[in-house]
Design a protein around this motif. Structure first.
Motif, PDB file in Angstrom:
ATOM      1  N   ASN A   5       0.824  -1.211   0.000  1.00 21.06           N
ATOM      2  CA  ASN A   5       0.000   0.000   0.000  1.00 21.06           C
ATOM      3  C   ASN A   5       0.857   1.261   0.000  1.00 21.06           C
ATOM      4  O   ASN A   5       0.570   2.232   0.698  1.00 21.06           O
ATOM      5  N   LEU A   6       1.926   1.231  -0.797  1.00 16.89           N
ATOM      6  CA  LEU A   6       2.840   2.372  -0.883  1.00 16.89           C
ATOM      7  C   LEU A   6       2.368   3.291  -2.003  1.00 16.89           C
ATOM      8  O   LEU A   6       2.769   3.163  -3.148  1.00 16.89           O
ATOM      9  N   THR A   7       1.485   4.224  -1.666  1.00 19.06           N
ATOM     10  CA  THR A   7       0.959   5.169  -2.646  1.00 19.06           C
ATOM     11  C   THR A   7       1.768   6.459  -2.597  1.00 19.06           C
ATOM     12  O   THR A   7       2.461   6.745  -1.620  1.00 19.06           O
ATOM     13  N   ILE A   8       1.648   7.264  -3.655  1.00 15.82           N
ATOM     14  CA  ILE A   8       2.382   8.529  -3.681  1.00 15.82           C
ATOM     15  C   ILE A   8       1.902   9.444  -2.558  1.00 15.82           C
ATOM     16  O   ILE A   8       2.687  10.204  -1.982  1.00 15.82           O
ATOM     17  N   GLY A   9       0.617   9.352  -2.211  1.00 13.44           N
ATOM     18  CA  GLY A   9       0.109  10.163  -1.106  1.00 13.44           C
ATOM     19  C   GLY A   9       0.784   9.817   0.206  1.00 13.44           C
ATOM     20  O   GLY A   9       1.160  10.699   0.984  1.00 13.44           O
ATOM     21  N   ARG A  10       0.957   8.519   0.467  1.00 14.76           N
ATOM     22  CA  ARG A  10       1.616   8.086   1.700  1.00 14.76           C
ATOM     23  C   ARG A  10       3.092   8.472   1.701  1.00 14.76           C
ATOM     24  O   ARG A  10       3.640   8.915   2.715  1.00 14.76           O
ATOM     25  N   VAL A  11       3.744   8.281   0.556  1.00 16.88           N
ATOM     26  CA  VAL A  11       5.166   8.631   0.457  1.00 16.88           C
ATOM     27  C   VAL A  11       5.362  10.126   0.683  1.00 16.88           C
ATOM     28  O   VAL A  11       6.257  10.551   1.424  1.00 16.88           O
ATOM     29  N   MET A  12       4.512  10.950   0.054  1.00 19.04           N
ATOM     30  CA  MET A  12       4.608  12.395   0.239  1.00 19.04           C
ATOM     31  C   MET A  12       4.344  12.778   1.693  1.00 19.04           C
ATOM     32  O   MET A  12       4.992  13.674   2.241  1.00 19.04           O
ATOM     33  N   SER A  13       3.400  12.100   2.317  1.00 20.76           N
ATOM     34  CA  SER A  13       3.088  12.388   3.715  1.00 20.76           C
ATOM     35  C   SER A  13       4.296  12.124   4.609  1.00 20.76           C
ATOM     36  O   SER A  13       4.601  12.910   5.513  1.00 20.76           O
ATOM     37  N   VAL A  14       5.006  11.019   4.345  1.00 16.77           N
ATOM     38  CA  VAL A  14       6.215  10.704   5.113  1.00 16.77           C
ATOM     39  C   VAL A  14       7.283  11.765   4.878  1.00 16.77           C
ATOM     40  O   VAL A  14       7.896  12.282   5.825  1.00 16.77           O
ATOM     41  N   MET A  15       7.517  12.109   3.611  1.00 16.07           N
ATOM     42  CA  MET A  15       8.568  13.069   3.292  1.00 16.07           C
ATOM     43  C   MET A  15       8.293  14.432   3.914  1.00 16.07           C
ATOM     44  O   MET A  15       9.179  15.057   4.509  1.00 16.07           O
ATOM     45  N   LEU A  16       7.052  14.901   3.793  1.00 16.62           N
ATOM     46  CA  LEU A  16       6.732  16.231   4.304  1.00 16.62           C
ATOM     47  C   LEU A  16       6.695  16.259   5.830  1.00 16.62           C
ATOM     48  O   LEU A  16       7.086  17.254   6.445  1.00 16.62           O
ATOM     49  N   ARG A  17       6.242  15.161   6.443  1.00 12.26           N
ATOM     50  CA  ARG A  17       6.260  15.103   7.905  1.00 12.26           C
ATOM     51  C   ARG A  17       7.702  15.114   8.410  1.00 12.26           C
ATOM     52  O   ARG A  17       8.003  15.723   9.445  1.00 12.26           O
ATOM     53  N   ALA A  18       8.594  14.456   7.666  1.00 13.08           N
ATOM     54  CA  ALA A  18      10.010  14.475   8.043  1.00 13.08           C
ATOM     55  C   ALA A  18      10.571  15.889   7.937  1.00 13.08           C
ATOM     56  O   ALA A  18      11.269  16.367   8.844  1.00 13.08           O
ATOM     57  N   LEU A  19      10.266  16.582   6.856  1.00 13.37           N
ATOM     58  CA  LEU A  19      10.761  17.947   6.685  1.00 13.37           C
ATOM     59  C   LEU A  19      10.195  18.880   7.751  1.00 13.37           C
ATOM     60  O   LEU A  19      10.862  19.840   8.158  1.00 13.37           O
ATOM     61  N   ASP A  20       8.979  18.598   8.223  1.00  8.42           N
ATOM     62  CA  ASP A  20       8.396  19.402   9.301  1.00  8.42           C
ATOM     63  C   ASP A  20       9.267  19.380  10.554  1.00  8.42           C
ATOM     64  O   ASP A  20       9.234  20.310  11.364  1.00  8.42           O
ATOM     65  N   GLN A  21      10.035  18.289  10.730  1.00  6.32           N
ATOM     66  CA  GLN A  21      10.824  18.125  11.951  1.00  6.32           C
ATOM     67  C   GLN A  21      12.075  18.999  11.976  1.00  6.32           C
ATOM     68  O   GLN A  21      12.702  19.166  13.026  1.00  6.32           O
ATOM     69  N   ILE A  22      12.464  19.536  10.827  1.00  5.53           N
ATOM     70  CA  ILE A  22      13.687  20.341  10.771  1.00  5.53           C
ATOM     71  C   ILE A  22      13.574  21.551  11.685  1.00  5.53           C
ATOM     72  O   ILE A  22      14.491  21.899  12.417  1.00  5.53           O
ATOM     73  N   ASP A  23      12.413  22.194  11.647  1.00  2.00           N
ATOM     74  CA  ASP A  23      12.193  23.394  12.450  1.00  2.00           C
ATOM     75  C   ASP A  23      10.691  23.575  12.606  1.00  2.00           C
ATOM     76  O   ASP A  23       9.948  23.466  11.628  1.00  2.00           O
ATOM     77  N   VAL A  24      10.240  23.847  13.818  1.00  2.00           N
ATOM     78  CA  VAL A  24       8.805  23.962  14.090  1.00  2.00           C
ATOM     79  C   VAL A  24       8.158  25.031  13.216  1.00  2.00           C
ATOM     80  O   VAL A  24       6.979  24.959  12.883  1.00  2.00           O
ATOM     81  N   ARG A  25       8.949  26.011  12.797  1.00  2.00           N
ATOM     82  CA  ARG A  25       8.395  27.098  11.989  1.00  2.00           C
ATOM     83  C   ARG A  25       8.098  26.678  10.553  1.00  2.00           C
ATOM     84  O   ARG A  25       7.437  27.403   9.809  1.00  2.00           O
TER      85      ARG A  25
END
Length: 422
Positions: A5-25
């Motif tokens: 169940n590796l969809t582009i939506g799930r992959v993008m969600s993982v990538m963007l959630r990871a980038l969110d961790q760089i800085d709370v802002r």
């Protein structure tokens, strides 16, 4: 990968959630910028659905090269003369590690002012999207700093030198068609992006390349960890094959191993690269990468993949972390990746140590097995096939090492060129 169940939506969600961790802002900043660019592309009528899908992904990842707090400070103040580092790193990651390398220059130029383009030989399609991202970036930062969209738009009238007349007109046209500020405020923009990407027909191989990109971008933060993820994946897969695991389990192990350290995107570089031992407080911060990994992956990948990544520091005797699980709670997939992570760390160079010899690695693994911390069958397989496993690992890490050095050398050249343009 479809059965996982590796969809582009799930992959993008993982990538963007990871980038969110760089800085709370930066939380959700990529989503919002991508949405504004999407609506501008729609308003222009010049882009196919496939192009819009690809460019929404590129726009979402425009800050993938941002690691340093001081540079993020400059980004948020929109001091474009001081934000080239993340643009260059992002461009090089997109160029060498992304299936969308044809759009990589968009990331390189996304902080260029419109009046800079006369000095570079950028294709019109690259320039147009780069300017859209530049403008969307500015609009989101202004709106998140408590300005209304109307106030931000009033600011645009004085920014023609930065964004150009065409992009400003296109933004206003898009906002006239739909209230961008309201869609962002009420969160409906996320549903629109999800719906648009849901129909993107990317292959499993393509989506794995996105996973590779985010995993390697974390390892590449430090020269001493540059091959850790790929070596952990390689060792895990060889152990799994030698132990006769089914193909579906091998796929779960591969994904879990690629994502097991994704939480380190939030670990301060001074801790990752500290030459000596860590203090108690630094160790606490380092161990937080597991919880952050769990936060990034929970609900975004299959539970078994999440567990493999989240449990790689658990021990059979219940003395691991973060959950202190015991043997009867840990699957064979969990056990294989835990051993592989340790083998990779022991055999690899770190800021605080050189690579350990085969004899030292085997001795440590043997002691971990004898003390009931790591699985006996996995350790015995690793020891009896050590040379074969590590040779496969060496071969599999060669390309990543080459790319790392290429990115490092190209970064310096491009930085000098770009500084000469402003």
């Amino acid at each position: 990968m479809k059965r996982l169940n590796l969809t582009i939506g799930r992959v993008m969600s993982v990538m963007l959630r990871a980038l969110d961790q760089i800085d709370v802002r930066l939380v959700d900043h990529g989503h919002r910028v991508a949405y504004i660019v999407y609506k501008m592309m729609q308003a222009s009528g010049a882009y196919s659905l496939r192009e819009m899908q690809e460019l929404v992904i590129v726009s979402s990842l425009h800050d993938i090269g941002a690691y340093k707090t001081e540079e993020i400070n400059n980004m948020l103040r929109f001091e474009s003369d001081d934000v080239f580092d993340h643009s260059i790193y992002g461009y090089l990651f997109m160029k060498y590690m992304s299936p969308l390398s044809n759009w990589a220059e968009v990331i390189l130029y996304h902080h260029f002012n419109d009046n800079h383009y006369e000095k570079v030989n950028a294709e019109k399609r690259i320039r147009d999207i780069a300017v859209m991202i530049h403008l969307a970036d500015r609009m989101d930062i202004l709106m998140q700093s408590s300005q209304s969209l109307q106030q931000a738009m009033d600011d645009l009238d004085h920014q023609e030198y930065r964004f150009g007349r065409d992009a400003i007109s296109l933004f206003k046209k898009a906002n006239k068609q739909i209230d961008l500020g309201e869609c962002i405020k009420n969160g409906s923009y996320l549903g629109e992006l999800k719906e648009m990407l849901k129909h993107a027909d990317f292959s499993g191989e393509t989506m794995m390349k996105f996973i590779h990109m985010i995993a390697y971008s974390i390892d590449f933060r430090s020269e001493t960890t540059v091959t850790h993820v790929v070596s952990t994946v390689s060792i895990s897969l060889e152990l799994g094959r030698l132990m006769g695991l089914e193909e579906e389990d091998l796929e779960k192990i591969e994904l879990g191993a690629y994502l097991h350290d994704i939480g380190k995107i939030a670990t301060p570089l001074e801790i990752l690269e500290k030459p000596g031992g860590l203090t108690q407080e630094e160790m606490r911060i380092m161990r937080e990468h597991i919880e952050i990994t769990g936060d990034i992956l929970k609900g975004r990948v299959q539970d078994e993949i999440y567990q493999v990544a989240y449990r790689h520091h658990e021990k059979l005797d219940g003395r691991g972390y973060p959950l202190k699980l015991k043997a009867d709670q840990l699957t064979m997939n969990d056990r294989i990746v835990a051993v592989s992570d340790m083998m990779s760390a022991l055999a690899g160079k770190r800021s605080y140590k050189e690579s350990f010899s085969k004899e030292v690695v085997i001795d440590i693994l043997q002691r971990q097995m004898d003390s009931g911390k790591l699985d006996q069958s996995v350790i015995e397989t690793a020891i009896s096939n050590y040379d074969f496993i590590m040779e496969c690992c060496r071969i599999n890490t060669l390309r990543i090492t080459e790319i790392y050095h290429k990115i490092k050398s190209e970064f310096k050249v491009i930085k000098m060129e770009m500084l000469g343009l402003i």
